[in-house]
Design a protein around this motif. Structure first.
Motif, PDB file in Angstrom:
ATOM      1  N   ALA A 423       0.834  -1.207   0.000  1.00  0.00           N
ATOM      2  CA  ALA A 423       0.000   0.000   0.000  1.00  0.00           C
ATOM      3  C   ALA A 423       0.865   1.252   0.000  1.00  0.00           C
ATOM      4  N   ARG A 424       1.953   1.234   0.767  1.00  0.00           N
ATOM      5  CA  ARG A 424       2.844   2.394   0.808  1.00  0.00           C
ATOM      6  C   ARG A 424       3.569   2.599  -0.516  1.00  0.00           C
ATOM      7  N   ALA A 425       3.791   1.500  -1.261  1.00  0.00           N
ATOM      8  CA  ALA A 425       4.417   1.637  -2.582  1.00  0.00           C
ATOM      9  C   ALA A 425       3.549   2.456  -3.524  1.00  0.00           C
ATOM     10  N   PHE A 426       2.239   2.468  -3.288  1.00  0.00           N
ATOM     11  CA  PHE A 426       1.319   3.261  -4.109  1.00  0.00           C
ATOM     12  C   PHE A 426       0.897   4.557  -3.413  1.00  0.00           C
ATOM     13  N   GLY A 427       1.472   4.825  -2.241  1.00  0.00           N
ATOM     14  CA  GLY A 427       1.177   6.067  -1.547  1.00  0.00           C
ATOM     15  C   GLY A 427      -0.120   6.086  -0.783  1.00  0.00           C
ATOM     16  N   ILE A 428      -0.674   4.909  -0.448  1.00  0.00           N
ATOM     17  CA  ILE A 428      -1.955   4.875   0.272  1.00  0.00           C
ATOM     18  C   ILE A 428      -1.848   4.072   1.564  1.00  0.00           C
ATOM     19  N   GLY A 429      -0.629   3.927   2.080  1.00  0.00           N
ATOM     20  CA  GLY A 429      -0.447   3.136   3.288  1.00  0.00           C
ATOM     21  C   GLY A 429      -1.210   3.683   4.479  1.00  0.00           C
ATOM     22  N   HIS A 430      -1.356   5.009   4.555  1.00  0.00           N
ATOM     23  CA  HIS A 430      -2.050   5.618   5.691  1.00  0.00           C
ATOM     24  C   HIS A 430      -3.556   5.345   5.667  1.00  0.00           C
ATOM     25  N   LEU A 431      -4.074   4.907   4.518  1.00  0.00           N
ATOM     26  CA  LEU A 431      -5.516   4.663   4.398  1.00  0.00           C
ATOM     27  C   LEU A 431      -5.902   3.248   4.795  1.00  0.00           C
ATOM     28  N   MET A 432      -4.997   2.290   4.619  1.00  0.00           N
ATOM     29  CA  MET A 432      -5.344   0.881   4.833  1.00  0.00           C
ATOM     30  C   MET A 432      -5.064   0.476   6.279  1.00  0.00           C
ATOM     31  N   THR A 433      -5.887   0.987   7.158  1.00  0.00           N
ATOM     32  CA  THR A 433      -5.778   0.719   8.584  1.00  0.00           C
ATOM     33  C   THR A 433      -6.602  -0.519   8.952  1.00  0.00           C
ATOM     34  N   PRO A 434      -6.405  -1.066  10.165  1.00  0.00           N
ATOM     35  CA  PRO A 434      -7.271  -2.172  10.600  1.00  0.00           C
ATOM     36  C   PRO A 434      -8.754  -1.808  10.542  1.00  0.00           C
ATOM     37  N   ALA A 435      -9.092  -0.578  10.906  1.00  0.00           N
ATOM     38  CA  ALA A 435     -10.494  -0.158  10.853  1.00  0.00           C
ATOM     39  C   ALA A 435     -11.016  -0.170   9.419  1.00  0.00           C
ATOM     40  N   TRP A 436     -10.173   0.211   8.458  1.00  0.00           N
ATOM     41  CA  TRP A 436     -10.590   0.181   7.056  1.00  0.00           C
ATOM     42  C   TRP A 436     -10.863  -1.255   6.625  1.00  0.00           C
ATOM     43  N   PHE A 437     -10.006  -2.183   7.015  1.00  0.00           N
ATOM     44  CA  PHE A 437     -10.224  -3.591   6.670  1.00  0.00           C
ATOM     45  C   PHE A 437     -11.544  -4.091   7.243  1.00  0.00           C
ATOM     46  N   VAL A 438     -11.820  -3.759   8.488  1.00  0.00           N
ATOM     47  CA  VAL A 438     -13.080  -4.186   9.108  1.00  0.00           C
ATOM     48  C   VAL A 438     -14.263  -3.595   8.347  1.00  0.00           C
ATOM     49  N   GLY A 439     -14.151  -2.316   7.976  1.00  0.00           N
ATOM     50  CA  GLY A 439     -15.234  -1.683   7.238  1.00  0.00           C
ATOM     51  C   GLY A 439     -15.481  -2.299   5.873  1.00  0.00           C
ATOM     52  N   GLN A 440     -14.398  -2.692   5.196  1.00  0.00           N
ATOM     53  CA  GLN A 440     -14.527  -3.284   3.866  1.00  0.00           C
ATOM     54  C   GLN A 440     -15.031  -4.725   3.922  1.00  0.00           C
ATOM     55  N   SER A 441     -14.817  -5.403   5.032  1.00  0.00           N
ATOM     56  CA  SER A 441     -15.058  -6.850   5.087  1.00  0.00           C
ATOM     57  C   SER A 441     -16.507  -7.227   4.810  1.00  0.00           C
TER      58      SER A 441
END
Length: 447
Positions: A423-441
């Protein structure tokens, strides 16, 4: 618009094959008490088998039933479960079509939990007063035939009791470790896992060289692996395929991605036991499925390996490079949602597989993405919020270790840790948090 990815459930329709985990019926007679009782018996047996499928619309020769039967709804199945089974199950009902546009019903039956499923009521009686369909107080299982039949012997109880104990153990470990966050430790499995990954990579590269003309795209792939740390005995090799089928079924209820990771195909493309001289343990047998060597018509470049000692490895080309993304040339895009789904699927698969090892303590993960250079962000169904962010590097690696209980209670923390580097290689590492994963699940659940 991209086409949907392939779905493992579709193979139940396109290539019908009755097994212990798949029961085929011409129809279910929901209008009669006997029909409802028989359906309940099959649902109980499939749940006590570790989960499975009841497919409606095929006759005894596994040919399309004519005339076409009426199909049950989720509410129909829910009423049968509520009437006849204890503890109740939450079954899913899906509708699929074959090449001739005939419609079939698939009842997806989850595995039992810490308690096996028992018949809570009798079916109707015949003229002689005998109970038909299902008998109160009886536990049903799947037996060779295949058939759904009463559990009778101590040998038949053993695997059922073991699965119940493992489910209870995992739940307790998760609760305890939420409060007692013990630190993980790197063990000698590190060297074993490194050797395991290297050997699988060589096998994949050779398969690409021998079978795929466009090597640049074919070698753009992700490689996921994990090792289960356990103090107990390995699984029996003869049980490994069945265990993986059961794990895949449970996994599909948590993360539905179509062709799931470590999917056990039937027929000529099914997995085979192999050894690899590149491994330090030259006689170590593993189950391998290699679509690079098969004319599978699946359109994926999967190569996976799993051992009875708890080692697992999967290499797969990006679905973004396949014909399902027909509007976008291969090698151009990278889907954050597909990546997050895949990482979550890996973590959840490891958690479920670890349950099969009675004394599993930790799982060690390794992930690698190759062929990132030149790709921009683009999601499968809709544009990503930062579409166009180019990758900063061509490859990224990630590693993490977690206790078995942490995988149960905090899977999103592990998934976010593994997804972080790419995610950081594409500049979006700060967005993919544990809370984001839970929300997407919630979007990854079967519909």
């Amino acid at each position: 618009m991209a086409e949907p990815p392939p779905d493992a459930l579709q193979s139940l329709i396109d290539d019908p094959n009755e097994t212990l985990g798949a029961e085929y019926k011409a129809e279910v007679e929901l209008a009669t008490p006997l029909g409802r009782a028989k359906l309940a018996r099959h649902l109980a047996a499939l749940a006590n088998h570790g989960g499975g499928y009841l497919i409606i619309g095929f006759n005894d020769e596994l040919k399309p039933q004519e005339p076409r039967p009426a199909l049950p709804t989720r509410d129909d199945v829910g009423r049968v479960v509520k009437r006849y089974l204890e503890p109740p199950l939450q079954c899913d009902v899906r509708t699929l079509r074959d090449a001739g546009q005939r419609t079939y019903g698939v009842i997806v039956v989850p595995a039992h939990g810490a308690t096996p499923v028992c018949a809570a009521a009798d079916g109707p009686q015949d003229a002689a007063g005998r109970v038909q369909g299902i008998t109160r107080g009886v536990h049903y299982i799947r037996k060779p035939g295949p058939e759904s039949a009463p559990l009778l012997t101590s040998q038949e109880w053993t695997p059922l009791i073991r699965r119940c104990a493992l489910a209870e153990r995992s739940s307790l470990l998760g609760a305890i470790e939420v409060a007692l966050r013990g630190s993980t430790q790197v063990t000698s499995l590190d060297a074993v896992l490194a050797s395991w990954i290297d050997a699988a990579s060589v096998a994949y590269s050779r398969g690409v060289e021998a079978n795929l003309p466009d090597r640049r795209i074919a070698t753009a792939r992700f490689h996921f692996a994990y090792a289960i740390e356990t103090q107990g005995d390995p699984l029996k090799l003869s049980d490994l395929s069945g265990v993986l089928r059961r794990v895949a079924h449970e996994l599909d209820q948590q993360v539905h991605t179509g062709w799931g990771m470590f999917h056990v195909f039937d027929g000529p493309i099914g997995p085979r036991f192999k050894t690899d001289p590149r491994l330090d343990e030259g006689d170590l047998e593993f189950l391998e499925m290699n679509l690079l060597e098969q004319d599978s018509k699946v359109g994926m470049t999967d190569l996976w390996r799993v051992t009875a000692t708890g080692l697992a490895s999967l290499q797969r080309g990006y679905i973004e490079d396949t014909h399902w993304w027909k509007d976008i040339p291969p090698g151009q895009v990278f889907s954050p949602n597909q990546m997050a789904m895949s990482v979550t699927e890996l973590v959840r698969h490891a958690s479920l597989f670890a349950r099969e090892f009675g004394e599993a303590t930790q799982v060690h993960f390794r992930c690698e993405w190759r062929g990132l250079q030149g790709r921009r962000l683009h999601d499968f169904h809709h544009p990503w919020m930062f579409s166009g962010h180019p990758a900063a590097e061509d490859a990224r690696r990630a590693r993490a270790s977690a206790t078995v209980g942490a995988l149960e209670a905090s899977w999103a923390d592990v998934a976010a840790e593994l997804a972080g580097p790419v995610a950081r290689a594409f500049g979006i590492g700060h967005l993919m948090t544990p809370a984001w994963f839970v929300g997407q699940s919630a979007a990854w659940l079967p519909r």
